[in-house]
Design an enzyme around this catalytic site. Structure first.
Site, short mmCIF file in Angstrom:
data_model
loop_
_atom_site.label_atom_id
_atom_site.label_comp_id
_atom_site.label_asym_id
_atom_site.label_seq_id
_atom_site.Cartn_x
_atom_site.Cartn_y
_atom_site.Cartn_z
N GLN A 110 0.82 -1.22 0.00
CA GLN A 110 0.00 0.00 0.00
C GLN A 110 0.85 1.27 0.00
O GLN A 110 0.48 2.27 -0.61
CB GLN A 110 -0.91 -0.03 1.24
CG GLN A 110 -2.05 0.96 1.20
CD GLN A 110 -3.24 0.46 0.40
OE1 GLN A 110 -3.66 -0.68 0.58
NE2 GLN A 110 -3.78 1.29 -0.47
N LYS A 113 1.89 1.80 -3.58
CA LYS A 113 0.70 2.06 -4.39
C LYS A 113 0.21 3.49 -4.18
O LYS A 113 -0.06 4.23 -5.12
CB LYS A 113 -0.41 1.08 -3.98
CG LYS A 113 -1.70 1.27 -4.72
CD LYS A 113 -2.80 0.38 -4.16
CE LYS A 113 -2.33 -1.06 -4.03
NZ LYS A 113 -3.41 -1.97 -3.68
N LYS A 125 -2.82 -0.69 6.71
CA LYS A 125 -3.80 -1.74 6.38
C LYS A 125 -4.29 -2.32 7.69
O LYS A 125 -3.58 -2.27 8.70
CB LYS A 125 -3.13 -2.83 5.53
CG LYS A 125 -4.10 -3.71 4.78
CD LYS A 125 -4.59 -3.08 3.49
CE LYS A 125 -5.73 -3.87 2.89
NZ LYS A 125 -6.13 -3.38 1.56
N ASP A 165 -12.11 -3.42 2.04
CA ASP A 165 -11.30 -4.41 1.33
C ASP A 165 -12.17 -5.68 1.35
O ASP A 165 -13.40 -5.57 1.52
CB ASP A 165 -9.94 -4.62 2.04
CG ASP A 165 -8.96 -5.47 1.22
OD1 ASP A 165 -8.35 -4.94 0.29
OD2 ASP A 165 -8.81 -6.69 1.49
P1 NDP Z 1 -14.97 -8.50 -1.99
O1 NDP Z 1 -15.09 -9.05 -0.63
O2 NDP Z 1 -15.98 -7.54 -2.49
O3 NDP Z 1 -14.86 -9.70 -3.06
C1 NDP Z 1 -13.89 -10.67 -2.96
C2 NDP Z 1 -14.15 -11.70 -4.03
O4 NDP Z 1 -13.06 -12.63 -4.06
C3 NDP Z 1 -15.39 -12.54 -3.76
O5 NDP Z 1 -15.93 -12.96 -4.97
C4 NDP Z 1 -14.81 -13.70 -2.96
O6 NDP Z 1 -15.59 -14.88 -3.03
C5 NDP Z 1 -13.50 -13.92 -3.67
N1 NDP Z 1 -12.51 -14.51 -2.76
C6 NDP Z 1 -12.08 -14.01 -1.57
N2 NDP Z 1 -11.20 -14.85 -1.02
C7 NDP Z 1 -11.08 -15.88 -1.88
C8 NDP Z 1 -10.33 -17.07 -1.86
N3 NDP Z 1 -9.49 -17.36 -0.85
N4 NDP Z 1 -10.45 -17.92 -2.92
C9 NDP Z 1 -11.26 -17.63 -3.94
N5 NDP Z 1 -12.02 -16.52 -4.00
C10 NDP Z 1 -11.91 -15.67 -2.99
O7 NDP Z 1 -13.49 -7.85 -2.06
P2 NDP Z 1 -12.92 -6.77 -3.06
O8 NDP Z 1 -13.51 -6.97 -4.41
O9 NDP Z 1 -13.02 -5.45 -2.42
O10 NDP Z 1 -11.37 -7.16 -3.08
C11 NDP Z 1 -10.83 -8.13 -3.96
C12 NDP Z 1 -9.33 -7.94 -4.07
O11 NDP Z 1 -9.05 -6.62 -4.53
C13 NDP Z 1 -8.55 -8.08 -2.76
O12 NDP Z 1 -7.27 -8.62 -3.02
C14 NDP Z 1 -8.39 -6.64 -2.30
O13 NDP Z 1 -7.27 -6.46 -1.44
C15 NDP Z 1 -8.16 -5.96 -3.63
N6 NDP Z 1 -8.43 -4.53 -3.65
C16 NDP Z 1 -9.65 -4.02 -3.34
C17 NDP Z 1 -9.88 -2.67 -3.40
C18 NDP Z 1 -11.24 -2.09 -3.19
O14 NDP Z 1 -11.40 -0.89 -3.45
N7 NDP Z 1 -12.24 -2.85 -2.77
C19 NDP Z 1 -8.81 -1.72 -3.71
C20 NDP Z 1 -7.57 -2.37 -4.12
C21 NDP Z 1 -7.40 -3.71 -4.03
P3 NDP Z 1 -16.57 -15.25 -1.78
O15 NDP Z 1 -17.69 -14.28 -1.87
O16 NDP Z 1 -16.92 -16.65 -2.04
O17 NDP Z 1 -15.73 -15.06 -0.55
#
Ligand code: NDP
Length: 444
Positions: A110, A113, A125, A165
């Site tokens: 972070q 970034k 974080k 997150d």
């Molecule tokens: P969400 O909780 O909205 O979505 C996460 C998604 O990933 C869900 O579909 C979840 O499935 C899946 N997932 C989580 N863990 C696993 C796993 N171990 N194996 C397979 N699928 C998994 O999170 P975000 O979309 O906010 O974040 C996703 C990624 O993006 C993370 O790495 C986060 O750090 C990164 N990120 C997010 C930002 C943001 O603004 N939100 C900014 C920058 C980075 P399920 O529902 O089944 O758990």
């Protein structure tokens, strides 16, 4: 032994049992080697040792009561990693896998970034090993209130501004903000990703996914290409994945697969995003239901198989280490040309090396998903100025930030003789400003 290798060895010895933190530090410090060689003063001022040691680590107990009266205790974390260029800024993750190693890897990433965005935000974080899945709204609320009761004394609009997150979306931010306001008696921009009715920014929800699409489109434009007619695979179906899909589709790409942690959907006609939104955002359901609702689609249990689907562009948007060497090899074999990391550290070090050796355009997370935090910083600016920009204004700023990030990492890579190596380019471009600010502040 050279300076970088020595710092990495020390870091591993001093922080045992933190594999994700070791992985991120190894990727970052190794790619900084050419810069470190040009700056012997870094070693004299122990700059890398200070950069990889968080300024502060806060660990706390989060007790809460479920709907049946059962008492639970989770771990709470906030790592205030580096405030050289601005207040700590970075999301909160609620997921059972959360531990100190994961929070530290995310925090270290972070810092760079946030610097890359060009905005004045430091790196932090936090999160908890709490699992929001299957919990009622009241349970989520009580958990968030307990979490904030402790965290509120460590954060502040000019000190540390958390965001969402994995597992922390609009609902959780609302409960966290409500408790902060109640205890501290101040309505300020202490969290980002807030609802529009209480100080949030338009386009924040869409920002990470849109930003990922914008930077990938810019990498394509630089090569005389575009999303038009390209087949795209996106992992995840959460906040980042859904809005990456939306923007890719509007730019003419065809998204054929998405997943959640149970399995993936393959829709060769192109994902119907309205159905995904209904299932994931409204019903909080599972991707399996997509295949039940949309004819002609396949559902496969397990996640890994998604990377065997032929595509031009892969956008991993779920979690760390979801693409290993084998998956990277499958993608390359099937002709992938662009990989843009929406999630944080979704590719293992081996996978990155497979992509780079094959000449795939690889856009690392700290650049590719920086649109989220950049828009959070725009939310902070609106809060401080008591302003409210239109969706178009924020989206336009986001787009130009992503294009600038692409150009900065591209030119840093050229400057250091590794054209097209955006891992090195992004790390060096981000670290430049941090090193300058840390040096200016003296030994602190
Ligand atoms: P969400 O909780 O909205 O979505 C996460 C998604 O990933 C869900 O579909 C979840 O499935 C899946 N997932 C989580 N863990 C696993 C796993 N171990 N194996 C397979 N699928 C998994 O999170 P975000 O979309 O906010 O974040 C996703 C990624 O993006 C993370 O790495 C986060 O750090 C990164 N990120 C997010 C930002 C943001 O603004 N939100 C900014 C920058 C980075 P399920 O529902 O089944 O758990």
């Amino acid at each position: 032994m050279n300076y970088v290798d020595r710092v990495l060895e020390e870091l591993k010895r001093k922080n045992p049992n933190e594999p994700e933190f070791h992985q991120a530090a190894t990727e970052i410090l190794n790619s900084l080697k050419p810069m470190v060689e040009k700056h012997p003063e870094f070693e004299k001022s122990a700059l890398l040792e200070r950069f990889t040691e968080p300024e502060r680590v806060i660990l706390f107990r989060v007790p809460w009561v479920d709907d049946e009266g059962g008492v639970h205790v989770n771990k709470g974390y906030r790592v205030q990693f580096n405030s050289a260029i601005g207040p700590y800024k970075g999301g909160l993750r609620f997921h059972p896998s959360v531990n100190l190693s994961i929070i530290k890897f995310l925090g270290l990433e972070q810092i760079l970034k946030n610097s890359l965005t060009g905005l004045p935000i430091g790196g932090g974080k936090g999160g908890s090993d709490f699992d929001p899945k299957g919990k009622s709204d009241n349970e989520i609320m009580r958990f968030c209130q307990s979490f904030m009761t402790e965290m509120c004394r460590h954060i502040g609009q000019d000190t540390d501004v958390p965001a969402g997150d994995i597992g922390v979306g609009g609902r959780e931010i609302g409960y966290l903000f409500g408790q902060y306001k109640r205890i501290r008696n101040e309505h300020v921009g202490v969290l980002t990703g807030r609802g529009l009715s209480y100080g949030g920014s338009l386009a924040r929800k869409e920002a990470t996914g849109y930003g990922l699409a914008y930077i990938t489109a810019e990498a394509m434009r630089a090569r005389g290409e575009s999303f038009a007619g390209k087949t795209v695979v996106i992992s995840g179906s959460g906040n980042v994945a859904v809005y990456a899909c939306e923007k890719v589709q509007s730019l003419g790409g065809k998204v054929v697969a998405m997943y959640d942690s149970n399995g993936y959907v393959y829709d060769k006609n192109g994902i119907d995003l309205a159905v995904v939104k209904q299932i994931k955002e409204v019903e909080r359901g599972r991707m399996k239901e997509y295949a039940e609702r949309v004819k002609g689609t396949e559902y496969h249990e397990g996640c890994k198989g998604i990377w065997t689907i032929p595509c031009d562009v892969a956008l991993p948007c779920a979690t760390q280490n979801e693409i290993d060497k084998e998956s990277a090899e499958a993608l390359v074999k099937n002709g992938v040309k662009y990989v843009g990391e929406g999630a944080n550290m979704p590719s293992t070090l081996d996978a990155i090396s497979v992509f780079q050796k094959a000449g795939v355009v690889f856009l690392p997370a700290k650049a590719a998903n920086a649109g989220g935090v950049a828009t959070s910083a725009l939310e902070m600016a609106q809060s401080s100025g008591r302003l409210f920009w239109t969706f178009e204004e924020v989206d336009e700023k986001l787009k130009s930030i992503m294009i600038n990030i692409y150009r900065n990492m591209d030119s840093a890579a050229r400057e250091y003789g590794v054209e097209g190596d955006y891992v090195t380019g992004a790390n060096i471009a981000g670290f430049k400003k941090i090193a300058e600010a840390m040096t200016a502040h003296g030994i602190v």
